[in-house]
Design a protein around this motif. Structure first.
Motif, PDB file in Angstrom:
ATOM      1  N   ILE A 398       0.835  -1.210   0.000  1.00 45.95           N
ATOM      2  CA  ILE A 398       0.000   0.000   0.000  1.00 45.95           C
ATOM      3  C   ILE A 398       0.861   1.248   0.000  1.00 45.95           C
ATOM      4  CG2 ILE A 398      -0.285   0.415   2.485  1.00 45.95           C
ATOM      5  CD1 ILE A 398      -3.031   0.549  -0.227  1.00 45.95           C
ATOM      6  N   ASN A 399       2.067   1.182   0.567  1.00 48.63           N
ATOM      7  CA  ASN A 399       2.968   2.329   0.511  1.00 48.63           C
ATOM      8  C   ASN A 399       3.668   2.427  -0.834  1.00 48.63           C
ATOM      9  OD1 ASN A 399       3.376   3.985   3.139  1.00 48.63           O
ATOM     10  ND2 ASN A 399       3.157   1.880   3.863  1.00 48.63           N
ATOM     11  N   THR A 400       4.192   1.308  -1.309  1.00 52.40           N
ATOM     12  CA  THR A 400       4.950   1.312  -2.558  1.00 52.40           C
ATOM     13  C   THR A 400       4.075   1.645  -3.759  1.00 52.40           C
ATOM     14  OG1 THR A 400       6.491  -0.337  -1.680  1.00 52.40           O
ATOM     15  CG2 THR A 400       6.421  -0.076  -4.059  1.00 52.40           C
ATOM     16  N   ILE A 401       2.865   1.097  -3.784  1.00 56.81           N
ATOM     17  CA  ILE A 401       1.995   1.292  -4.946  1.00 56.81           C
ATOM     18  C   ILE A 401       0.888   2.299  -4.655  1.00 56.81           C
ATOM     19  CG2 ILE A 401       0.416   0.155  -6.550  1.00 56.81           C
ATOM     20  CD1 ILE A 401       2.005  -2.414  -6.135  1.00 56.81           C
ATOM     21  N   GLY A 402       0.190   2.127  -3.526  1.00 51.03           N
ATOM     22  CA  GLY A 402      -0.951   2.986  -3.225  1.00 51.03           C
ATOM     23  C   GLY A 402      -0.570   4.434  -2.976  1.00 51.03           C
ATOM     24  N   VAL A 403       0.347   4.654  -2.061  1.00 45.63           N
ATOM     25  CA  VAL A 403       0.728   6.025  -1.695  1.00 45.63           C
ATOM     26  C   VAL A 403       1.451   6.715  -2.851  1.00 45.63           C
ATOM     27  CG1 VAL A 403       2.137   7.420  -0.147  1.00 45.63           C
ATOM     28  CG2 VAL A 403       0.792   5.535   0.774  1.00 45.63           C
ATOM     29  N   VAL A 404       2.430   6.042  -3.441  1.00 48.82           N
ATOM     30  CA  VAL A 404       3.178   6.647  -4.547  1.00 48.82           C
ATOM     31  C   VAL A 404       2.266   6.860  -5.753  1.00 48.82           C
ATOM     32  CG1 VAL A 404       5.119   6.373  -6.126  1.00 48.82           C
ATOM     33  CG2 VAL A 404       5.344   5.671  -3.749  1.00 48.82           C
ATOM     34  N   GLY A 405       1.414   5.898  -6.053  1.00 44.49           N
ATOM     35  CA  GLY A 405       0.467   6.060  -7.157  1.00 44.49           C
ATOM     36  C   GLY A 405      -0.474   7.223  -6.929  1.00 44.49           C
ATOM     37  N   SER A 406      -0.930   7.391  -5.703  1.00 43.56           N
ATOM     38  CA  SER A 406      -1.799   8.514  -5.357  1.00 43.56           C
ATOM     39  C   SER A 406      -1.096   9.843  -5.590  1.00 43.56           C
ATOM     40  CB  SER A 406      -2.231   8.399  -3.893  1.00 43.56           C
ATOM     41  OG  SER A 406      -2.862   9.585  -3.456  1.00 43.56           O
ATOM     42  N   ALA A 407       0.173   9.908  -5.216  1.00 41.48           N
ATOM     43  CA  ALA A 407       0.932  11.151  -5.381  1.00 41.48           C
ATOM     44  C   ALA A 407       1.136  11.486  -6.857  1.00 41.48           C
ATOM     45  CB  ALA A 407       2.276  11.021  -4.676  1.00 41.48           C
ATOM     46  N   ILE A 408       1.430  10.469  -7.660  1.00 41.16           N
ATOM     47  CA  ILE A 408       1.601  10.705  -9.096  1.00 41.16           C
ATOM     48  C   ILE A 408       0.300  11.246  -9.695  1.00 41.16           C
ATOM     49  CG2 ILE A 408       2.018   9.610 -11.331  1.00 41.16           C
ATOM     50  CD1 ILE A 408       3.812   7.594  -9.799  1.00 41.16           C
ATOM     51  N   ALA A 409      -0.822  10.605  -9.339  1.00 39.23           N
ATOM     52  CA  ALA A 409      -2.121  11.042  -9.856  1.00 39.23           C
ATOM     53  C   ALA A 409      -2.427  12.476  -9.439  1.00 39.23           C
ATOM     54  CB  ALA A 409      -3.217  10.100  -9.360  1.00 39.23           C
ATOM     55  N   LEU A 410      -2.132  12.797  -8.180  1.00 39.17           N
ATOM     56  CA  LEU A 410      -2.430  14.138  -7.680  1.00 39.17           C
ATOM     57  C   LEU A 410      -1.646  15.204  -8.435  1.00 39.17           C
ATOM     58  CD1 LEU A 410      -3.888  15.790  -5.398  1.00 39.17           C
ATOM     59  CD2 LEU A 410      -1.738  15.635  -4.135  1.00 39.17           C
ATOM     60  N   THR A 411      -0.351  14.993  -8.590  1.00 41.34           N
ATOM     61  CA  THR A 411       0.479  15.996  -9.253  1.00 41.34           C
ATOM     62  C   THR A 411       0.157  16.106 -10.740  1.00 41.34           C
ATOM     63  OG1 THR A 411       2.245  14.332  -9.443  1.00 41.34           O
ATOM     64  CG2 THR A 411       2.379  15.866  -7.602  1.00 41.34           C
ATOM     65  N   VAL A 412      -0.113  14.979 -11.394  1.00 46.93           N
ATOM     66  CA  VAL A 412      -0.444  15.010 -12.824  1.00 46.93           C
ATOM     67  C   VAL A 412      -1.774  15.711 -13.049  1.00 46.93           C
ATOM     68  CG1 VAL A 412      -1.059  13.591 -14.821  1.00 46.93           C
ATOM     69  CG2 VAL A 412       0.926  12.991 -13.434  1.00 46.93           C
ATOM     70  N   VAL A 413      -2.781  15.383 -12.241  1.00 48.23           N
ATOM     71  CA  VAL A 413      -4.082  16.031 -12.378  1.00 48.23           C
ATOM     72  C   VAL A 413      -3.964  17.534 -12.141  1.00 48.23           C
ATOM     73  CG1 VAL A 413      -6.350  16.272 -11.308  1.00 48.23           C
ATOM     74  CG2 VAL A 413      -5.481  14.009 -11.855  1.00 48.23           C
ATOM     75  N   ALA A 414      -3.211  17.906 -11.110  1.00 45.29           N
ATOM     76  CA  ALA A 414      -3.032  19.336 -10.830  1.00 45.29           C
ATOM     77  C   ALA A 414      -2.315  20.046 -11.968  1.00 45.29           C
ATOM     78  CB  ALA A 414      -2.248  19.516  -9.535  1.00 45.29           C
ATOM     79  N   ALA A 415      -1.439  19.326 -12.656  1.00 47.36           N
ATOM     80  CA  ALA A 415      -0.664  19.940 -13.732  1.00 47.36           C
ATOM     81  C   ALA A 415      -1.452  20.075 -15.033  1.00 47.36           C
ATOM     82  CB  ALA A 415       0.605  19.127 -13.988  1.00 47.36           C
ATOM     83  N   ILE A 416      -2.342  19.110 -15.313  1.00 52.32           N
ATOM     84  CA  ILE A 416      -3.013  19.111 -16.616  1.00 52.32           C
ATOM     85  C   ILE A 416      -4.431  19.656 -16.557  1.00 52.32           C
ATOM     86  CG2 ILE A 416      -1.644  17.139 -17.380  1.00 52.32           C
ATOM     87  CD1 ILE A 416      -4.083  15.368 -16.977  1.00 52.32           C
ATOM     88  N   ALA A 417      -4.971  19.887 -15.370  1.00 52.28           N
ATOM     89  CA  ALA A 417      -6.347  20.380 -15.255  1.00 52.28           C
ATOM     90  C   ALA A 417      -6.388  21.878 -15.560  1.00 52.28           C
ATOM     91  CB  ALA A 417      -6.901  20.110 -13.862  1.00 52.28           C
ATOM     92  N   GLY A 418      -6.294  22.209 -16.826  1.00 53.51           N
ATOM     93  CA  GLY A 418      -6.303  23.616 -17.214  1.00 53.51           C
ATOM     94  C   GLY A 418      -5.055  24.310 -16.721  1.00 53.51           C
ATOM     95  N   LYS A 419      -5.226  25.511 -16.219  1.00 50.11           N
ATOM     96  CA  LYS A 419      -4.104  26.280 -15.672  1.00 50.11           C
ATOM     97  C   LYS A 419      -4.144  26.242 -14.152  1.00 50.11           C
ATOM     98  CE  LYS A 419      -3.941  29.397 -19.658  1.00 50.11           C
ATOM     99  NZ  LYS A 419      -4.021  30.801 -20.127  1.00 50.11           N
ATOM    100  N   ARG A 420      -4.427  25.069 -13.617  1.00 49.42           N
ATOM    101  CA  ARG A 420      -4.668  24.950 -12.184  1.00 49.42           C
ATOM    102  C   ARG A 420      -3.434  25.223 -11.335  1.00 49.42           C
ATOM    103  NH1 ARG A 420      -9.794  25.923 -10.985  1.00 49.42           N
ATOM    104  NH2 ARG A 420     -11.252  24.378 -11.783  1.00 49.42           N
ATOM    105  N   LEU A 421      -2.251  24.754 -11.762  1.00 47.92           N
ATOM    106  CA  LEU A 421      -1.063  25.003 -10.956  1.00 47.92           C
ATOM    107  C   LEU A 421      -0.809  26.496 -10.804  1.00 47.92           C
ATOM    108  CD1 LEU A 421       1.558  22.281 -11.946  1.00 47.92           C
ATOM    109  CD2 LEU A 421       0.420  22.592  -9.752  1.00 47.92           C
ATOM    110  N   LYS A 422      -1.008  27.221 -11.890  1.00 43.45           N
ATOM    111  CA  LYS A 422      -0.824  28.670 -11.838  1.00 43.45           C
ATOM    112  C   LYS A 422      -1.805  29.305 -10.865  1.00 43.45           C
ATOM    113  CE  LYS A 422      -0.771  32.811 -14.757  1.00 43.45           C
ATOM    114  NZ  LYS A 422      -0.938  33.333 -16.151  1.00 43.45           N
ATOM    115  N   SER A 423      -3.069  28.863 -10.908  1.00 39.04           N
ATOM    116  CA  SER A 423      -4.076  29.437 -10.006  1.00 39.04           C
ATOM    117  C   SER A 423      -3.838  29.011  -8.564  1.00 39.04           C
ATOM    118  CB  SER A 423      -5.480  29.031 -10.456  1.00 39.04           C
ATOM    119  OG  SER A 423      -5.678  27.632 -10.306  1.00 39.04           O
ATOM    120  N   LEU A 424      -3.351  27.788  -8.372  1.00 40.40           N
ATOM    121  CA  LEU A 424      -3.043  27.325  -7.015  1.00 40.40           C
ATOM    122  C   LEU A 424      -1.872  28.110  -6.434  1.00 40.40           C
ATOM    123  CD1 LEU A 424      -3.461  23.476  -7.502  1.00 40.40           C
ATOM    124  CD2 LEU A 424      -4.949  24.972  -6.159  1.00 40.40           C
ATOM    125  N   ARG A 425      -0.860  28.376  -7.266  1.00 38.39           N
ATOM    126  CA  ARG A 425       0.269  29.185  -6.799  1.00 38.39           C
ATOM    127  C   ARG A 425      -0.193  30.608  -6.476  1.00 38.39           C
ATOM    128  NH1 ARG A 425       3.791  32.017 -10.039  1.00 38.39           N
ATOM    129  NH2 ARG A 425       3.222  30.722 -11.838  1.00 38.39           N
TER     130      ARG A 425
END
Length: 511
Positions: A398-425
């Protein structure tokens, strides 16, 4: 100004922390957990000693704090638990929020068991009940571990009793809500933890041979810096120890008041966590130095320098050899309990917050809807004679796959969801005293997912090629891959369920 569409979920009025200090204590309490005490010292020692601090600090600045600030920005801007916040980020991302919730659910079913062990060992320390052979006592007498890698239904009373009591204790805290439960507990437990651990470190430093232990811990092996595995170990340690990218800090930030200094708090929380890890390394290796001195062997020749064996075999051995051992033992295992409880509460709050947001449950109702199944799984799976083996497998997967997979999904979604990273910053800069530079977008949107993807792919290939821990493939399939599948299926089911209509009044997604 609201940034949601009429079809988006709009939560009922949410609880808030009483102030910035309360949030900071909770954030540090979540980050400072069992891994800080039993994982960091061994990882640092095995990866270059003093030289490891260089990639460790690089990882803290380039990965740890940027992702921590991403969690803060999402939770604070969108005012919700992971499912609600990610749904607002982009409607298709709700699934990833529920996956974070399910990952936390899996983790706290076994995390509670280790706290129960520590509570029992605090009592064992009074008369050093483990005798002259702590390893046999831990495995055979205390846990009654079976040799076979099959599920055992035979309960272990010495584990089950403190485990049930622990669950009742933390669920009562959760039922009291955010300020009356989680916040109050952190205000009491975290300062007490720091006081107790400082006392432990001071005592360890005055033991014969302590200096040899510190030399082993801090002596730099500069050649290790050329090894990519050392850098990956540093990134992994920072990532796991800060409790980022799988819902905890996002959820905690969602309870902050609109005017909150997010970047300042993030820096304090990040460096406070790392400071505690280094403090833990000093205490642990000072004690190991004493043990090597007593046995006339080098620190490198000692067994059990990390993980449960360090805490429940090596340290009892040290306690038995040192003057005033029972007092030292009570302090050490009580510290483990306090560190574990503050982290456990943060895991529980992720699940509770998700249930409250989507289904309109009260804290009391959410506490017992999640807590009763969790307690049953915890007791039935990890409170039996096969509990240690089950914990080992589930924790790794759950740490090797679940936690790391969750983090990858979070950062990728934040990066590709429009200009979300810019608005979050922009949101971070709007509410914080210390501005976040543009490089944050690059780190979160490119560097972090790339590093974590490499870690995940490498780990999955190894898990497929070599059966983890030498366990039977069928055992790994059921418990290891099974817990990941459970998290995915649970996330899909919870995503499909409708949001409760009477929770649609918007309190305010911040612009």
């Amino acid at each position: 100004m609201s940034t949601t569409t009429p079809t988006e979920y709009r939560p009922r009025r949410r609880e808030t922390w009483s102030g910035q200090t309360a949030f900071l204590l909770a954030a540090i309490g979540s980050a400072v957990g069992l891994g800080n005490i039993w994982r960091f010292p061994g990882v640092a020692y095995a990866n270059g000693g003093g030289a490891f601090l260089i990639p460790y600090l690089v990882a803290l600045v380039c990965v740890g704090i940027p992702v921590l600030l991403l969690d803060y920005a999402l939770g604070h801007k969108f005012r919700g638990s992971p499912p609600a916040a990610l749904r607002r980020l982009t409607p298709k991302a709700e699934f990833f929020g529920w996956f974070q919730v399910m990952v936390c659910f899996v983790i706290f079913t076994y995390y509670a068991v280790v706290i129960a062990w520590a509570a029992r060992y605090a009592l064992y320390s009074v008369d050093m009940a483990w005798g002259e052979d702590p390893k046999t006592f831990f495995l055979a007498d205390f846990l009654q571990v079976t040799e076979a890698t099959t599920y055992s239904t035979t309960p272990v009373a010495s584990v089950m009793i403190p485990l049930v009591l622990l669950w009742l204790f933390v669920l009562i805290i959760m039922a009291r809500g955010l300020t009356g439960g989680v916040e109050l507990a952190n205000k009491i437990f975290l300062p007490l933890l720091v006081i107790l651990f400082i006392a432990i470190v001071i005592r360890a430093l005055f033991l014969p041979g302590a200096l040899e232990g510190l030399n082993a811990f801090f002596t730099p092996n500069w050649e290790s810096l050329a090894d990519p595995k050392v850098w990956l170990a540093a990134f992994a340690q920072i990532f796991y120890s800060l409790s980022v990218a799988f819902g905890i800090m996002l959820t905690y930030a969602s309870y902050l008041k609109p005017k909150s200094n997010l970047t300042g708090t993030g820096l304090v929380a990040g460096f406070a966590n790392s400071s505690f890890e280094i403090l833990a390394g000093i205490g642990v290796f000072a004690a190991l130095g004493f043990m090597s001195h007593q046995q006339s062997v080098a620190v490198a020749d000692l067994e059990g320098l990390t993980g449960p064996i360090l805490s429940f075999v090596t340290f009892p051995h040290i306690i038995s050899m040192m003057p005033g051992g029972p007092i030292f033992g009570v302090l050490f295992f009580t510290s483990l309990v306090l560190a574990g409880v503050t982290s456990l509460l943060s895991l529980l709050q992720v699940v509770s917050g998700g249930l409250q947001d989507k289904f309109g449950f009260s804290p009391i109702k959410a506490s017992f809807i999640m807590g009763i199944p969790a307690m049953l799984v915890s007791v039935a799976l990890f409170g039996t004679q096969s509990g240690l083996n089950a914990l080992d497998v589930v924790d790794n997967f759950i740490n090797t796959i679940g936690v790391v997979g969750s983090a990858i999904a979070l950062t990728v979604v934040a990066a590709i969801a429009g200009k979300r990273l810019k608005s979050l910053r922009a949101h971070l800069n709007k509410v914080s005293a210390l501005p976040v530079p543009f490089i944050w977008d690059i780190l979160v949107g490119a560097v972090v997912p790339a590093v974590l993807s490499f870690m995940l792919i490498t780990a999955v290939i190894e898990l497929v090629q070599v059966p983890y821990g030498g366990y039977e493939p069928s055992y790994i399939a059921v418990l290891g891959w099974g817990c990941v599948v459970l998290a995915l299926v649970g996330a899909a089911v919870l995503t499909a369920l409708p949001w409760k209509k009477n929770t649609t009044e918007q309190e305010g997604v911040q612009a």
